[in-house]
Design a protein around this motif. Structure first.
Motif, PDB file in Angstrom:
ATOM      1  N   LEU A 102       0.822  -1.205   0.000  1.00 40.86           N
ATOM      2  CA  LEU A 102       0.000   0.000   0.000  1.00 40.86           C
ATOM      3  C   LEU A 102       0.860   1.260   0.000  1.00 40.86           C
ATOM      4  N   ASN A 103       0.306   2.309  -0.617  1.00 36.75           N
ATOM      5  CA  ASN A 103       0.907   3.642  -0.605  1.00 36.75           C
ATOM      6  C   ASN A 103       2.318   3.626  -1.179  1.00 36.75           C
ATOM      7  N   SER A 120       5.334  -1.088   2.053  1.00 40.35           N
ATOM      8  CA  SER A 120       4.350  -0.005   2.136  1.00 40.35           C
ATOM      9  C   SER A 120       5.015   1.340   2.381  1.00 40.35           C
ATOM     10  N   ASP A 121       4.307   2.393   1.961  1.00 37.96           N
ATOM     11  CA  ASP A 121       4.723   3.772   2.213  1.00 37.96           C
ATOM     12  C   ASP A 121       6.112   4.041   1.638  1.00 37.96           C
ATOM     13  N   ILE A 122       6.216   3.858   0.325  1.00 37.02           N
ATOM     14  CA  ILE A 122       7.494   3.922  -0.381  1.00 37.02           C
ATOM     15  C   ILE A 122       7.374   4.894  -1.541  1.00 37.02           C
ATOM     16  N   VAL A 123       8.439   5.641  -1.785  1.00 31.73           N
ATOM     17  CA  VAL A 123       8.508   6.557  -2.919  1.00 31.73           C
ATOM     18  C   VAL A 123       9.670   6.121  -3.808  1.00 31.73           C
ATOM     19  N   ILE A 124       9.393   5.946  -5.107  1.00 28.51           N
ATOM     20  CA  ILE A 124      10.407   5.534  -6.065  1.00 28.51           C
ATOM     21  C   ILE A 124      10.406   6.546  -7.203  1.00 28.51           C
ATOM     22  N   GLY A 125      11.562   7.121  -7.478  1.00 30.65           N
ATOM     23  CA  GLY A 125      11.664   8.141  -8.510  1.00 30.65           C
ATOM     24  C   GLY A 125      11.634   7.566  -9.909  1.00 30.65           C
ATOM     25  N   VAL A 126      11.843   8.419 -10.881  1.00 29.55           N
ATOM     26  CA  VAL A 126      11.735   8.031 -12.279  1.00 29.55           C
ATOM     27  C   VAL A 126      12.929   7.174 -12.711  1.00 29.55           C
ATOM     28  N   ASP A 139       8.725   2.694   4.215  1.00 30.59           N
ATOM     29  CA  ASP A 139       9.222   4.073   4.292  1.00 30.59           C
ATOM     30  C   ASP A 139      10.562   4.287   3.596  1.00 30.59           C
ATOM     31  N   VAL A 140      10.864   3.474   2.611  1.00 35.53           N
ATOM     32  CA  VAL A 140      12.074   3.653   1.808  1.00 35.53           C
ATOM     33  C   VAL A 140      11.834   4.733   0.756  1.00 35.53           C
ATOM     34  N   CYS A 152      19.002  -7.478  -3.624  1.00 29.35           N
ATOM     35  CA  CYS A 152      19.301  -6.446  -2.629  1.00 29.35           C
ATOM     36  C   CYS A 152      18.192  -6.396  -1.585  1.00 29.35           C
ATOM     37  N   ASN A 153      18.553  -5.965  -0.377  1.00 29.25           N
ATOM     38  CA  ASN A 153      17.615  -5.899   0.743  1.00 29.25           C
ATOM     39  C   ASN A 153      17.702  -4.514   1.372  1.00 29.25           C
ATOM     40  N   LEU A 154      16.673  -3.697   1.118  1.00 30.83           N
ATOM     41  CA  LEU A 154      16.577  -2.378   1.736  1.00 30.83           C
ATOM     42  C   LEU A 154      15.604  -2.462   2.896  1.00 30.83           C
ATOM     43  N   THR A 155      16.087  -2.226   4.096  1.00 31.38           N
ATOM     44  CA  THR A 155      15.228  -2.290   5.271  1.00 31.38           C
ATOM     45  C   THR A 155      14.563  -0.928   5.502  1.00 31.38           C
ATOM     46  N   GLY A 156      13.771  -0.828   6.556  1.00 31.91           N
ATOM     47  CA  GLY A 156      12.916   0.332   6.745  1.00 31.91           C
ATOM     48  C   GLY A 156      13.650   1.654   6.784  1.00 31.91           C
TER      49      GLY A 156
END
Length: 213
Positions: A102-103, A120-126, A139-140, A152-156
């Motif tokens: 979500l989000n 959830s709650d993630i922003v990914i650029g172009v 929240d990444v 790859c593993n990106l945590t909170g």
């Protein structure tokens, strides 16, 4: 109907061809009925789709949906800027097996390969690339033209700044930041912030000077 145009016929371009063939939901949503490549090299053979021209000469049609499959963040940005100046329209490609929570807000040109988990709650650029089997925690923030190699593993709360490049199987612990243009080597574990423009690798990852980018 639309034509899918893959910009770049190298290794990742061939992978993108395979991934779109195994993504019927994507093909149906974008109304894709054919696939071609655009690449400046004229010595390529054995490709699964034809090359219809060079990047320098390609003029997008109103029926073209574009994916830039160039791995280098800097070169990808340069090519995208040329094509967008010619009114090219870039699609978002998210493989049918990816899990998206979500989000999640993402920009144009995103490529998400098989078996990726985006929570959830993630922003990914172009024009960012997220290769197979990556996991992205809550929240990444992934800025523009970032490359994540496979597993790859990106945590909170992780932040990857513009044009960062992560090699295979990099782990970034919660709340850490990888600076713009930095390269993190395969298998590294990021326990502290990585400054912009450096090469960093190891467990724990250490920075070893500025990159020539």
């Amino acid at each position: 109907m639309s034509r899918l145009v893959i910009i770049g016929a190298g290794g990742f371009g061939r992978e993108v061809f395979a991934w779109q063939r195994s993504s019927p939901r994507f093909l149906q949503r974008e109304k894709i009925d054919s696939v071609v490549y655009v690449d400046d090299r004229d010595d390529l053979s054995g490709l699964p789709a034809p090359i219809v021209g060079s990047i320098e000469d390609y003029i997008p049609s109103e029926f073209d949906k574009l994916i830039c499959a160039i791995g280098s963040p800097k070169l990808r940005r340069q090519v995208v800027e040329k094509i967008e100046a010619r009114s090219g329209v870039f699609a978002q490609f998210v493989h049918d097996t990816a899990v998206v929570g979500l989000n999640v807000v993402a920009g144009s040109g995103l490529v998400v390969c098989p078996n990726v988990v985006i929570s959830s709650d993630i922003v990914i650029g172009v024009h960012s690339h997220i290769n197979a089997n990556c996991t992205i925690g809550h929240d990444v923030v992934i800025e523009d033209f970032v490359t994540l190699s496979s597993s790859c593993n990106l945590t909170g709360g992780v932040v990857l700044e513009r044009e960062a490049f992560l090699g295979t199987a990099v782990t970034v612990i919660p709340g850490k930041r990888v600076g713009a243009g930095a390269l993190v080597g395969a298998g590294s574990v990021v326990l502290r912030n990585v400054p912009p423009g450096v090469t960093s690798f190891g467990n724990p990852s250490k920075s070893y000077g500025s990159r020539n980018v």
